[in-house]
Scaffold this motif. Sequence first.
Motif, mmCIF file in Angstrom:
data_model
loop_
_atom_site.group_PDB
_atom_site.id
_atom_site.type_symbol
_atom_site.label_atom_id
_atom_site.label_comp_id
_atom_site.label_asym_id
_atom_site.label_seq_id
_atom_site.Cartn_x
_atom_site.Cartn_y
_atom_site.Cartn_z
ATOM 1 N N TRP A 4 0.816 -1.217 0.000
ATOM 2 C CA TRP A 4 0.000 0.000 0.000
ATOM 3 C C TRP A 4 0.854 1.272 0.000
ATOM 4 O O TRP A 4 0.350 2.371 0.234
ATOM 5 N N ASN A 5 2.134 1.152 -0.276
ATOM 6 C CA ASN A 5 3.063 2.288 -0.240
ATOM 7 C C ASN A 5 2.514 3.473 -1.057
ATOM 8 O O ASN A 5 2.167 3.332 -2.219
ATOM 9 N N ARG A 6 2.414 4.639 -0.385
ATOM 10 C CA ARG A 6 1.870 5.873 -0.979
ATOM 11 C C ARG A 6 0.446 5.693 -1.503
ATOM 12 O O ARG A 6 0.002 6.446 -2.362
ATOM 13 N N ASN A 7 -0.216 4.685 -0.997
ATOM 14 C CA ASN A 7 -1.566 4.356 -1.480
ATOM 15 C C ASN A 7 -1.594 4.235 -3.003
ATOM 16 O O ASN A 7 -2.571 4.626 -3.657
ATOM 17 N N ASN A 8 -0.511 3.655 -3.544
ATOM 18 C CA ASN A 8 -0.388 3.527 -4.997
ATOM 19 C C ASN A 8 0.259 2.174 -5.313
ATOM 20 O O ASN A 8 1.430 2.096 -5.697
ATOM 21 N N PRO A 9 -0.491 1.075 -5.159
ATOM 22 C CA PRO A 9 0.103 -0.262 -5.271
ATOM 23 C C PRO A 9 0.752 -0.563 -6.610
ATOM 24 O O PRO A 9 1.734 -1.316 -6.654
ATOM 25 N N LEU A 10 0.282 -0.012 -7.715
ATOM 26 C CA LEU A 10 0.863 -0.299 -9.028
ATOM 27 C C LEU A 10 1.694 0.870 -9.565
ATOM 28 O O LEU A 10 2.066 0.874 -10.739
ATOM 29 N N ASN A 18 0.919 3.907 -10.296
ATOM 30 C CA ASN A 18 0.187 4.506 -11.405
ATOM 31 C C ASN A 18 0.392 6.020 -11.402
ATOM 32 O O ASN A 18 0.243 6.667 -10.365
ATOM 33 N N GLY A 19 0.727 6.580 -12.565
ATOM 34 C CA GLY A 19 0.924 8.022 -12.647
ATOM 35 C C GLY A 19 -0.362 8.788 -12.910
ATOM 36 O O GLY A 19 -0.441 9.983 -12.628
ATOM 37 N N TYR A 20 -1.391 8.125 -13.435
ATOM 38 C CA TYR A 20 -2.614 8.814 -13.809
ATOM 39 C C TYR A 20 -3.409 9.193 -12.565
ATOM 40 O O TYR A 20 -3.841 8.338 -11.784
ATOM 41 N N GLY A 21 -3.593 10.498 -12.375
ATOM 42 C CA GLY A 21 -4.384 11.007 -11.268
ATOM 43 C C GLY A 21 -3.663 11.026 -9.932
ATOM 44 O O GLY A 21 -4.264 11.395 -8.922
ATOM 45 N N SER A 22 -2.379 10.635 -9.921
ATOM 46 C CA SER A 22 -1.653 10.595 -8.645
ATOM 47 C C SER A 22 -0.734 11.798 -8.447
ATOM 48 O O SER A 22 -0.165 11.949 -7.353
ATOM 49 N N GLY A 23 -0.597 12.609 -9.475
ATOM 50 C CA GLY A 23 0.305 13.758 -9.370
ATOM 51 C C GLY A 23 1.752 13.418 -9.624
ATOM 52 O O GLY A 23 2.628 14.275 -9.461
ATOM 53 N N GLY A 24 2.036 12.203 -10.020
ATOM 54 C CA GLY A 24 3.428 11.822 -10.312
ATOM 55 C C GLY A 24 3.498 11.100 -11.643
ATOM 56 O O GLY A 24 3.048 9.943 -11.738
ATOM 57 N N GLY A 25 3.994 11.767 -12.680
ATOM 58 C CA GLY A 25 4.012 11.195 -14.010
ATOM 59 C C GLY A 25 4.818 9.911 -14.101
ATOM 60 O O GLY A 25 4.527 9.042 -14.931
ATOM 61 N N ALA A 26 5.810 9.755 -13.256
ATOM 62 C CA ALA A 26 6.658 8.567 -13.293
ATOM 63 C C ALA A 26 6.128 7.452 -12.388
ATOM 64 O O ALA A 26 6.827 6.455 -12.158
ATOM 65 N N GLY A 27 4.930 7.636 -11.879
ATOM 66 C CA GLY A 27 4.356 6.619 -11.000
ATOM 67 C C GLY A 27 4.747 6.791 -9.562
ATOM 68 O O GLY A 27 4.506 5.878 -8.750
ATOM 69 N N LEU A 28 5.337 7.933 -9.223
ATOM 70 C CA LEU A 28 5.784 8.167 -7.858
ATOM 71 C C LEU A 28 4.781 9.008 -7.064
ATOM 72 O O LEU A 28 5.084 9.422 -5.951
ATOM 73 N N GLY A 29 3.610 9.257 -7.643
ATOM 74 C CA GLY A 29 2.593 10.034 -6.945
ATOM 75 C C GLY A 29 1.847 9.183 -5.928
ATOM 76 O O GLY A 29 2.138 7.999 -5.721
ATOM 77 N N SER A 30 0.866 9.783 -5.314
ATOM 78 C CA SER A 30 0.096 9.090 -4.272
ATOM 79 C C SER A 30 -1.380 9.460 -4.409
ATOM 80 O O SER A 30 -1.741 10.434 -5.067
ATOM 81 N N TYR A 31 -2.190 8.673 -3.717
ATOM 82 C CA TYR A 31 -3.636 8.904 -3.707
ATOM 83 C C TYR A 31 -4.094 9.069 -2.262
ATOM 84 O O TYR A 31 -3.418 8.594 -1.333
ATOM 85 N N PRO A 32 -5.229 9.724 -2.071
ATOM 86 C CA PRO A 32 -5.697 9.920 -0.690
ATOM 87 C C PRO A 32 -6.033 8.618 0.020
ATOM 88 O O PRO A 32 -5.937 8.540 1.252
ATOM 89 N N ASP A 33 -6.435 7.593 -0.735
ATOM 90 C CA ASP A 33 -6.761 6.302 -0.131
ATOM 91 C C ASP A 33 -6.691 5.227 -1.205
ATOM 92 O O ASP A 33 -6.575 5.511 -2.408
ATOM 93 N N LEU A 34 -6.759 3.976 -0.781
ATOM 94 C CA LEU A 34 -6.625 2.851 -1.703
ATOM 95 C C LEU A 34 -7.843 2.687 -2.611
ATOM 96 O O LEU A 34 -7.727 2.139 -3.719
ATOM 97 N N VAL A 35 -9.009 3.138 -2.171
ATOM 98 C CA VAL A 35 -10.193 3.059 -3.025
ATOM 99 C C VAL A 35 -10.022 3.970 -4.232
ATOM 100 O O VAL A 35 -10.297 3.581 -5.382
ATOM 101 N N THR A 36 -9.540 5.181 -4.001
ATOM 102 C CA THR A 36 -9.285 6.111 -5.109
ATOM 103 C C THR A 36 -8.213 5.559 -6.029
ATOM 104 O O THR A 36 -8.303 5.685 -7.265
#
Length: 255
Positions: free
Chosen positions: A163-169, A171-189
């Motif tokens: 669940w690291n950074r609430n971004n298990p895969l 994913n750069g889309y919608g996370s604020g990190g184009g390289a996949g290093l972004g985060s989400y407010p929760d795992l559902v999002t």
Amino acid sequence: MPPASAPLRPRGRRPAGRRAAVPTQRVRIRLPKPPRRAGLPLQHRIGVTLAVIGLVCGFSIVPTDEALASTLRVAPSTTVAPGRVVPAPAPDQQLLVDATIAAPVVNRENLSATDGLQTLARVGTNEAWAKLVLMFGGWPQTDENVNVMLRWMRQENGPPDWWNRNNPLNNGYGSGGGAGLGSYPDLVTAAEYCAKNLQRGYPAIVAGLQAGTSADATAAAIWASPWATSHYGNGSHWSTRPVQVVQAPASAWGL
């Protein structure tokens, strides 16, 4: 000429006095007797007698309305007026269960395809998150699909902190990190954005998930896609061993 001393009798008349007795004769009239009716043979009369006795006994053991109502647990009919009977309303049906029968224990660890968002979030494991992505994408939650998602998550983030950074895969889309290093407010999002990203630019992966019949075929589509610049070594950095199921903190799910 008769003597003078003898009185004369007028002709045609008898002197007054007792008439001479007329002899009578009794006549007996024998009326014919009515013909005798032919009787039934003895064996027939015995059979008729037994039949009558059977009918009487049968009527004597017919249960009353109250007995039937007691046996069937149905209220007897109510008589409103002479000659008119209104049936009583049917009672509620009852199901009697032996007290020794225990309710089956439901194991919620193995989620079914009908589990919804709230159920998956309460379970809170990496397996639940994989099923949540499939749910948002409208793909079947088959064992093959769940396995390929778990293997993919293991390649991006290990099971101990999947669940690291609430971004298990990653994913750069919608996370604020184009390289996949972004985060989400929760795992559902994170699960919702992951499904959207796959639908918008990864048709081969979507086709494999839509079929849901081969984890290996979907994995090959992931390797060939631009999701990871390393392409997972075209499969050489991809493991098919069982993935450990780990539960994330409730805070990561926004609970």
